[in-house]
Design a protein around this motif. Structure first.
Motif, short mmCIF file in Angstrom:
data_model
loop_
_atom_site.label_atom_id
_atom_site.label_comp_id
_atom_site.label_asym_id
_atom_site.label_seq_id
_atom_site.Cartn_x
_atom_site.Cartn_y
_atom_site.Cartn_z
N LYS A 159 114.62 -35.30 7.20
CA LYS A 159 115.08 -35.00 8.55
C LYS A 159 116.44 -35.65 8.81
CE LYS A 159 110.42 -34.55 10.46
NZ LYS A 159 109.41 -35.11 11.41
N LEU A 160 116.64 -36.85 8.29
CA LEU A 160 117.93 -37.53 8.48
C LEU A 160 119.04 -36.79 7.74
CD1 LEU A 160 116.87 -41.29 8.20
CD2 LEU A 160 117.23 -39.93 10.26
N VAL A 161 118.74 -36.32 6.55
CA VAL A 161 119.74 -35.55 5.80
C VAL A 161 120.08 -34.26 6.53
CG1 VAL A 161 120.19 -34.31 3.65
CG2 VAL A 161 119.13 -36.59 3.59
N ALA A 162 119.06 -33.60 7.06
CA ALA A 162 119.28 -32.37 7.82
C ALA A 162 120.13 -32.63 9.06
CB ALA A 162 117.95 -31.74 8.21
N ARG A 163 120.00 -33.84 9.63
CA ARG A 163 120.80 -34.22 10.81
C ARG A 163 122.26 -34.44 10.44
NH1 ARG A 163 123.98 -35.39 13.93
NH2 ARG A 163 123.89 -36.67 15.83
N GLY A 164 122.53 -34.71 9.15
CA GLY A 164 123.91 -34.90 8.71
C GLY A 164 124.18 -36.20 8.00
N TYR A 165 123.23 -37.11 7.98
CA TYR A 165 123.46 -38.41 7.33
C TYR A 165 123.72 -38.24 5.84
CZ TYR A 165 121.89 -40.84 11.55
OH TYR A 165 121.78 -41.31 12.84
N GLN A 166 124.76 -38.91 5.37
CA GLN A 166 125.11 -38.91 3.96
C GLN A 166 124.50 -40.09 3.21
OE1 GLN A 166 129.40 -38.43 3.43
NE2 GLN A 166 129.54 -37.59 5.50
N ALA A 167 123.89 -41.00 3.96
CA ALA A 167 123.28 -42.19 3.36
C ALA A 167 122.14 -42.66 4.26
CB ALA A 167 124.32 -43.30 3.20
N ILE A 168 121.18 -43.35 3.64
CA ILE A 168 120.01 -43.84 4.37
C ILE A 168 119.70 -45.25 3.87
CG2 ILE A 168 117.54 -43.51 4.84
CD1 ILE A 168 118.01 -40.50 4.16
N LYS A 169 119.43 -46.14 4.82
CA LYS A 169 118.96 -47.48 4.45
C LYS A 169 117.53 -47.67 4.93
CE LYS A 169 120.03 -51.51 6.36
NZ LYS A 169 120.85 -52.69 6.79
N LEU A 170 116.67 -48.09 4.02
CA LEU A 170 115.27 -48.31 4.35
C LEU A 170 115.04 -49.77 4.74
CD1 LEU A 170 115.35 -45.81 2.35
CD2 LEU A 170 113.01 -46.46 1.73
N HIS A 171 114.32 -49.96 5.84
CA HIS A 171 113.65 -51.22 6.12
C HIS A 171 112.17 -50.93 5.87
CE1 HIS A 171 117.35 -51.80 8.52
NE2 HIS A 171 117.16 -53.09 8.31
N THR A 172 111.59 -51.60 4.94
CA THR A 172 110.20 -51.29 4.58
C THR A 172 109.24 -52.17 5.38
OG1 THR A 172 110.58 -52.68 2.64
CG2 THR A 172 110.69 -50.30 2.33
N TRP A 173 108.03 -52.37 4.89
CA TRP A 173 106.98 -53.00 5.70
C TRP A 173 107.10 -54.52 5.71
CZ3 TRP A 173 106.15 -49.07 2.12
CH2 TRP A 173 105.81 -47.83 2.67
N MET A 174 106.89 -55.07 6.88
CA MET A 174 106.92 -56.52 7.06
C MET A 174 105.74 -56.93 7.93
SD MET A 174 111.00 -57.05 7.82
CE MET A 174 112.25 -56.15 6.84
N PRO A 175 105.25 -58.16 7.81
CA PRO A 175 104.21 -58.61 8.74
C PRO A 175 104.67 -58.42 10.18
CG PRO A 175 104.50 -60.19 6.96
CD PRO A 175 105.61 -59.18 6.83
N PRO A 176 103.76 -58.07 11.09
CA PRO A 176 102.30 -58.15 10.97
C PRO A 176 101.62 -56.92 10.37
CG PRO A 176 102.90 -57.58 13.20
CD PRO A 176 104.18 -57.80 12.48
N VAL A 177 102.33 -55.98 9.74
CA VAL A 177 101.67 -54.88 9.03
C VAL A 177 100.68 -55.47 8.03
CG1 VAL A 177 102.02 -52.99 7.40
CG2 VAL A 177 103.54 -53.25 9.36
#
Length: 385
Positions: A159-177
């Protein structure tokens, strides 16, 4: 022209962002949040503004530091005023924090830009008029259809690519997950996103900052195979030697420090030690626009990029003024939230993005924010100092 007053107005606004027990943002039910607007006023009627969470600044900070240093002074003596404020941090850093210093320094830049009828990025040097943005996700969660699985990260990335983003940065899972931190899950999410978006979208990850060296190395080696652009904050940044070790053992670029204090001074130590391949600084966290520019110049002197941490008007001003920055961080993003929805206290976003993924630098004077003063006046809950 002399500064006559420094004041802070705290107001409420509606938001669907909530904060978990560890301070991470996630989508939630509509609620009222608080924001603070700092105003620097002068005897000629010129004013400058900046925004920050109310907890960043307290009445004592405004009276004992901001007013003591600024009132009666010429706002164009910005560097001297900033240095004077830095002096007062000695012994008072728990009160006059880097974020509080950033708060007042940004308002000085905004005042100067508004007085001269020029955008701040032009005052800083004016390198570019647009910059590609990377979509920076919120931390992972346990919300079905949100960011609770690697597949959901992949779906959102598309969805982000379809919106136009050429790059993506992930923040993954952190507590309290419940299952965090988990290197295997982080790797699975990164792999799922790479498979979904293909080889031409730049990918980055901001890791959980309490991983051990061995865990960070395991993730980093996987990122190398996935052709990620950089690896950010997997370990405590106070341990510079851990980052020297990690950078020595990975071919992927290690970026940092993100949240470490010490302004440009600590970042000079990181360069000298070889603790990173890309320098990191944010105008909201290292004491303002001025020290972020100092970090960028330091990086340039050593042939390094300086990626500016965080979104917003001050960060955008810096990236518009320097050459050695490739991206603007736009976020935090989540499938359940619309980043392009304008906050009630503004009349327009300062960082709208076009369909090709470029954020255009503001043309309004100062920091470029189109502030809804009527809304703030009608929703003010208290004034500080």
């Amino acid at each position: 022209m002399k500064i006559t007053d420094v004041s802070v107005t705290v107001f409420t606004y509606p938001t669907r962002r909530s904060v978990d027990s560890a301070g991470h943002s996630h989508p939630g039910e509509m609620s009222q949040a608080s924001m603070a607007m700092l105003t620097i006023s002068t005897d000629e009627g010129a004013q400058g503004y900046s925004f920050a969470p109310p907890e960043v600044v307290r009445p004592h900070v405004v009276n004992a530091f901001f007013k003591k240093v600024l009132v009666g002074q010429n706002p164009f003596d910005r560097e001297r005023l900033w240095q004077d404020l830095v002096h007062w941090q000695r012994g008072s850093a728990h009160q006059l924090t880097e974020r509080a210093l950033s708060f007042v320094e940004q308002a000085l830049w905004d005042l100067i830009g508004r007085k001269l009828n020029m955008p701040v990025h032009k005052l800083l040097g004016g390198y570019r008029e647009k910059i590609p943005a990377y979509g920076s996700t919120m931390c992972g969660d346990e919300l079905k259809g949100g960011l609770s699985t690697p597949d959901e990260y992949a779906e959102f990335a598309l969805k982000l690519v379809a919106r136009g983003y050429q790059a993506i940065k992930l923040h993954t899972w952190m507590p309290p997950v419940s299952f965090a931190p988990n290197p295997k899950m982080d790797i699975k999410a990164c792999a799922a996103v790479r498979e979904a978006v293909g080889p031409d979208i730049a990918l980055m990850i901001d890791g959980y900052h309490w991983y051990s060296r061995s865990e960070a190395l395991t993730i980093g080696k996987a990122l190398e195979k996935l052709d990620f652009a950089w690896f950010e904050e997997p370990m405590q940044e106070e341990s510079m030697s851990s980052y020297v070790w990690l950078a020595d053992n990975l071919s992927i670029d290690v970026i940092g420090p993100e949240s470490l204090g010490g302004k440009h001074h600590s970042r000079a130590d990181w360069v000298k030690a070889g603790a990173c391949d890309i320098l990191r600084a944010g105008a909201n966290g290292v004491g303002g626009i001025s020290p972020t520019m100092k970090v960028a110049a330091l990086a340039e002197a050593f042939g390094m990029d300086c990626e500016v941490h965080g979104n917003g008007a001050a960060s955008l001003a810096v990236v518009g003024a320097i050459r050695n920055c490739r991206w603007y961080e736009r976020g935090l993003l989540h499938p359940f939230l619309d980043y392009d929805e304008v906050p009630a206290y503004l009349n327009a976003l300062v960082d709208p993005m076009d369909e090709q993924g470029f954020v255009h630098l503001p043309t309004r004077p100062g920091l470029g924010e189109d502030i809804n003063f009527d809304y703030i006046d009608s929703h003010a809950v208290r004034n500080i100092a």
